[in-house]
Enzyme design. Sequence first.
Site, short mmCIF file in Angstrom:
data_model
loop_
_atom_site.label_atom_id
_atom_site.label_comp_id
_atom_site.label_asym_id
_atom_site.label_seq_id
_atom_site.Cartn_x
_atom_site.Cartn_y
_atom_site.Cartn_z
N HIS A 94 55.10 41.31 36.05
CA HIS A 94 56.10 40.46 36.70
C HIS A 94 56.35 39.22 35.85
CE1 HIS A 94 56.67 42.51 40.55
NE2 HIS A 94 55.37 42.74 40.56
N HIS A 102 52.84 42.06 45.34
CA HIS A 102 51.44 41.62 45.23
C HIS A 102 51.33 40.14 45.58
CE1 HIS A 102 50.43 45.34 43.08
NE2 HIS A 102 49.16 44.98 43.12
#
Length: 522
Positions: free
Chosen positions: A190, A139
């Site tokens: 993350h 991302h």
Amino acid sequence: MGKSKIDQPDAGLKSLNHYSRQLPLWRYWPRQKLIPLIRYETPYLAWVQEKVRTPALDSYFAFTANLGTHTFFMVFLPFLFWCGSPSIGRGLVHILASGVFWSGFLKDLLCLPRPLSPPLQRITMSGSAALEYGFPSTHSTNAVSVAVYALGLLSSPDSTLSAQVTLVLQAVTYIYVVSIVVGRLYCGMHGMLDCIVGCVMGAAIGLVQFHYGPVFEDYLLSTSLMGISLLAILIIGLVRIHPEPADDCPCFDDSVAFAGVMLGVDVSSWHFADVWTGYPPGSIPYDLDKVGWIKTGLRLVVGVACIFAWRTVMKPALLRILPPIFRTLEKLGLLLPRRFFTTASEYTTVPTNLKDHDVIPNFSDFSNIITTMRHPRRRAVSIGPQSEADAYETLAYREKRRRESQSGNRASPVIEGQVQVNGSPLPSRKTTRLDEYEDMMGRGSPRSTAVDVNSDIQTIPFPSLDADAGRRDEKEVFSQIKKPRVRYDVEVVTKLVVYAGIPWVVIEVAPLLFDRIGLGNR
């Protein structure tokens, strides 16, 4: 130098030496060096998540995460080709294909897990993202690469936009990229290491495309058959050398899909370069003044229908045609099978209702996508391991803590009521919230289902240090992980062909169809 006793796994605990057995030393060594960083930052990420979380932010970051996926870009990239900006469309394809491929390459190379849950809670509208490894963040790579490229175009002397429009678009770009990157941390998907490396990769890819993209485009549109053939061989070769992961991770599927898209864009652009006379090479005729808004909308509808028609027809056809061919090649020893993919000799047919980790969604998925977009507050908050990588890291950290407690090497805080292996109580001291988060790591009851945002994270005590307890640990954790579906060797070539064909439809088929049915410039 041999391993110390504390580092040696008990006999029978396969999870503890899983990565040392699956990976060569040159891949295993950096993985082991980076694991402590991921574990170190996890309690701090959990502390920040608890401090700043609100229902509104949950919805915002879960929703904006969809804008950083390659699925989002792939749905809207064809519009650039059909609406007068094919050069920018090719540039974005090169950026996204490079970002998805190389981030997936690193993910499968190092096999690093996401930060542990618990203590983090994972907030998402898509469950498939959690099945991948964590390092680096795709991302972040996608968002930063697109943002760097877009900001470069906006600040270019060739830009024809007004100063006010440029300023607004620059502000939107900054808000977009910050929302995506910060959202990966906020949503517990993350860690800082994942996002920092992803951002660096994205910035490098965006800068390369901005500075050298025009040179490559000139080469692409004017090269010979030999030149385009060598480029196609290079792309297919990169797919072939993509690392084999230690777990059944879908990163390779995304890499194959985008390698196919890049292959299709480059070959189709080269082949189509001189079709339209009176226009720059590689362009598709479009003039809003001549076409008008209604016809433009119809172009988009017809074009998207062509893409889905291609995918709907070609995918099942290839899944029927390829297995006999693969069996013949397998007998001749010409196939190089990939781990986690069933070879053609082991099955007779491929099911037609395969649930894929697809870049382009199915027609049947659109109702769910529209519902999600209309109701952004619908998000899943998951606690516990969701993938094989999560499970292995949970077990590894759990065993690490048990061994440290056994050896006395760790002066860790002790939760009230915690006891030693021999049954005597451990001396306690005042714990901080960070201590509690660290104590949750590797201890939480694994739950992959959606949970209430405000629910407490339940923990379980560390089992005793014997091998039987460790095997019960493995069984408990892996019983909560949804097993990946069977994957077939023909799917790799199928995906490559289908996704290479999508740009062919976008660049060659759809524009000619527009011209034939009265949606062109005439």
